[in-house]
Scaffold this active site. Structure first.
Site: not given
Ligand code: SF4
Length: 342
Positions: A90, A103, A110, A114, A117, A334
């Site tokens: 994206e 962006c 990922c 996190c 997220c 995202c």
């Molecule tokens: S906030 Fe989301 S995209 Fe950023 S490092 Fe953590 S898991 Fe990965």
């Protein structure tokens, strides 16, 4: 027909040219790609016709099979790109009155995971290549109808941890700042990281005056470990030490990203701890109201709590602002477009 390689994966200085014609044709090709935003060698009419056909047979320019566009009420536009292997990533286009900002993502999903997220919830798909990162900028420019050189700001803050895809992310940045590429000032490029001290130190040695955005989200290891798995390996003190080294090596301002999660990291004592932690660094703190997504298990701190948190930071001399993420109604933060299976 064998899968064609992508021209955008090459540094501009290493673009091909016809045998015996030196680098002149390669410079023309770079001009077509990055200044004019050409997506098909057939339109490059000042190149020899036979070589144009050969380029088309051997190379692709657009790294994506499909680009889908989702508009938002706040005028930002989210893009969902389908890669040749079917994976998706994206980007977000944010038109401001005096500048165009995009962006971009550095990965599919990922691995950092996190817990607040949406991208982290997707898990890790794969790293993007240099061309797949730069290609997001060119695709957005093409679909929005402007020349790539009109871009003013780039943020590597989409899907992925850019410093875990170091070579491709750095390669993409080198194409962005190359005068034969997009010719962007490195000062207009922000690279976001979850806080990987050894990679921050390595980046400092590149001597590129990028803006570094660090997703700190908590001032202490115990809270950070609740929400950021990589915090088990990398303590807050080591991250802050790496940021001091980044600034000592000539790195520019650091922004601290701090997502406000109700009852997790929004106590006033945590604001006091954060101010103490950042003492001596040139930083700007972005307080980001959490953008809820289904299944996250978190809620955003209230506006009153965020304002009180900001006042503690300001009283301690730490510059901060409250930043609402754009594109909330077009898939939110995202990863949400992909999570929705858009
Ligand atoms: S906030 Fe989301 S995209 Fe950023 S490092 Fe953590 S898991 Fe990965």
């Amino acid at each position: 027909m064998p899968e064609r390689s992508c021209l955008l994966d090459l540094p501009p200085a290493e673009l091909p040219s016809p045998p015996g014609q030196g680098s002149y044709r390669a410079r023309q090709l770079a001009h077509w790609l990055y200044q004019r935003g050409a997506r098909d060698s057939a339109v490059m009419t000042d190149l020899p016709a036979a070589w144009r056909a050969e380029l088309g047979d051997r190379w692709r320019i657009d790294p994506f099979e499909r680009s889908e566009r989702f508009t938002s009420q706040d005028s930002s536009v989210r893009y969902l790109f389908t890669l040749p292997d079917g994976q998706r990533t994206e980007a977000v286009y944010m038109p401001y009155r005096d500048r165009k900002t995009v962006c971009v993502s550095s990965m599919v999903g990922c691995p950092a995971g996190c817990t607040f997220c949406a991208t982290g919830a997707l898990g890790f798909g794969r790293n993007l290549s240099r061309g797949e990162i730069v290609g997001q900028l060119l695709s957005v420019a093409h679909h929005e109808g402007f020349a790539p050189t009109e871009l003013r700001n780039v943020v590597l803050m989409g899907m992925g941890e850019a410093l875990l895809n170091y070579d491709a992310a750095l390669g993409a940045i080198r194409t962005m700042v190359d005068q034969a590429g997009l010719g962007l000032s490195p000062r207009r490029i922000t690279l976001s990281t979850v806080g990987l001290p050894s990679r921050i130190r390595r980046l400092a040695q590149e001597r590129l005056p990028l803006v570094l955005a660090v997703s700190l989200h908590a001032p202490d290891d115990a809270t950070r470990r609740r929400i950021i798995p990589t915090a088990h390996a990398h303590g807050v003190a080591d991250i802050i030490a790496a940021l001091h080294e980044w600034q000592a090596a000539g790195g520019r301002r650091v922004t601290i990203e701090y997502t406000m999660l109700e009852g997790v990291n929004d106590a006033l004592v945590q604001a006091e701890d954060l101010a103490l932690l950042l003492h001596g660094l040139v930083v700007h703190v972005n307080l980001i109201p959490f953008n809820p997504w289904r299944g996250s298990g978190f809620r955003s701190s209230s506006r009153a709590t965020i304002d009180a948190f900001a006042r503690v930071l300001e009283r301690a001399g730490v510059r901060c602002s409250v930043r609402f993420s754009r594109g909330r109604d077009a898939g939110g933060a995202c990863g949400q477009l992909s999570l929705q299976g858009a």
